[in-house]
Every structure is written in structure tokens, then in C-alpha cells.
Motif scaffolding. Sequence first.
Motif, mmCIF file in Angstrom:
data_model
loop_
_atom_site.group_PDB
_atom_site.id
_atom_site.type_symbol
_atom_site.label_atom_id
_atom_site.label_comp_id
_atom_site.label_asym_id
_atom_site.label_seq_id
_atom_site.Cartn_x
_atom_site.Cartn_y
_atom_site.Cartn_z
ATOM 1 N N TRP A 137 0.833 -1.195 0.000
ATOM 2 C CA TRP A 137 0.000 0.000 0.000
ATOM 3 C C TRP A 137 0.870 1.248 0.000
ATOM 4 C CZ3 TRP A 137 0.533 -3.039 4.361
ATOM 5 C CH2 TRP A 137 0.966 -2.415 5.544
ATOM 6 N N GLN A 169 -10.094 0.932 8.780
ATOM 7 C CA GLN A 169 -8.750 0.534 8.398
ATOM 8 C C GLN A 169 -8.632 -0.981 8.518
ATOM 9 O OE1 GLN A 169 -5.662 1.958 11.076
ATOM 10 N NE2 GLN A 169 -7.064 1.980 12.802
ATOM 11 N N THR A 184 -6.673 2.852 5.641
ATOM 12 C CA THR A 184 -7.461 3.174 4.452
ATOM 13 C C THR A 184 -8.254 4.474 4.612
ATOM 14 O OG1 THR A 184 -9.185 1.685 5.281
ATOM 15 C CG2 THR A 184 -7.654 0.791 3.658
ATOM 16 N N PHE A 189 -10.284 5.850 0.798
ATOM 17 C CA PHE A 189 -11.104 4.646 0.646
ATOM 18 C C PHE A 189 -12.435 4.849 1.353
ATOM 19 C CE2 PHE A 189 -7.288 2.734 -0.805
ATOM 20 C CZ PHE A 189 -7.595 1.508 -1.380
ATOM 21 N N THR A 194 -12.944 -0.465 1.707
ATOM 22 C CA THR A 194 -12.086 -1.175 2.658
ATOM 23 C C THR A 194 -12.538 -2.623 2.807
ATOM 24 O OG1 THR A 194 -11.659 0.873 3.878
ATOM 25 C CG2 THR A 194 -11.204 -1.190 5.025
#
Length: 206
Positions: A137, A169, A184, A189, A194
Motif C-alpha cells: 500500500w 482501516q 485506508t 477509501f 475497505t
Amino acid sequence: MGKSKFSIFTLIILCCYVVVFILAANEVGYVKLILAGLTSLLSFTIVNQLKIKEVVDNENFIYNPSEFPWYLALFITQFSGYALYKNVDHNELLASSHLFTLLFILMYFVIPSLVILVILINNRNDKIILNAKTLTWQDNNQEVSIPLGNIKSVDVLSERYLVVFVKSQLQLSLTDGGLKFVPTYKMNFTFKGTRQVWDKLNLLLK
């Protein structure tokens, strides 16, 4: 001690928002303020439930969220604020009640929208890349890669704030007993996005 100060500061801010809301309602009415606020919150709630596009490049599954739905929610928010602004009698703009209405628009619509806009632009290149071997990521300029063999399990952590917003997350439980988090919520996101990555990662871990 730090947490206590933060809680007191948060309480003071919330009280300021409530006071401004009540004083502004004396000018335009509670119904209009509530409808404008609910319209804005509803737009962000809907966006947070949207899936993100999955791009397959060779053997990589790439998740790079589009900012367009968030921009649309920001537009709706600004439109709600503008609709309230049009209800102000501009012939008496300096009256105290009018000033509180303008302050309400600034605090509830303009400032939050500007903050969200800066966050969206700053995180526009953030993404998650999955394949059969690694999870990678990119959060701004930081890139992290973890072999899937080092991941024991993955969970979605979510925390609701301001009633409708969800901070989510990924929590990675590693084979060495450690924990790693994929933030995230800092990467544009949605909550649904997610969960989408979580589903794919669990599939690859089997």
C-alpha cells in the motif's frame, strides 16, 4: 492528561457549534438548518457505501479510489450552504442574527469542505496492490509491502464519529504475533472499499 485536555477542547468546540446552531435558527428556522445538514451528511453516507474500482494488471489487483464521488458530496454540501445563504436578508447583513447564520454556514459547510478537499487532493495517489505473494500500500510518499506468508489474518476496524462518518482501516495479524495497520481512512477509501479489499485479501490468504 493530554487526552483529558483533548476531551475538554472537543467539548468546547461542540458547545460552540451548538450555540451557533441555535442562534442561527432564530433567523432561518430549525427546519431549514436541519434539512441542509441532513442533506450534506446523507451525501457523504451514500458515498461511504460505494465500492471502488478494481483494476487487474497482470497478476496484480490494484485499488486506487476515485475522488469523484467525494467531490460530488462536497458539491452537494456547498449547495446546501448556498441555499441557506440565499435565505439571509442581505439588506440587514450586519444584524447579529444574520452574522450568526453566516457563521453557521462557515462552520458547518465551508471550513469542513475545505479541509476534506485538501485531504482528498493530498491522498489522490494512494492505493493498495494485491497479488498472490504480497500486499503493498502507498500512503502519500510512504510505501509498505508485506509478504502474504507473513499475514495470519486480517480484520476491518471501524469507528463511527459524528453519527454517520466511518473511520475504517485494515488490521493485519502477523505470524510473528505483531500487528500492522493499513490506514485506508487516510487513503480516500470508502468503508465499502475497505471491505472490498478485505474480501480479496482473505481470498488470497486461503
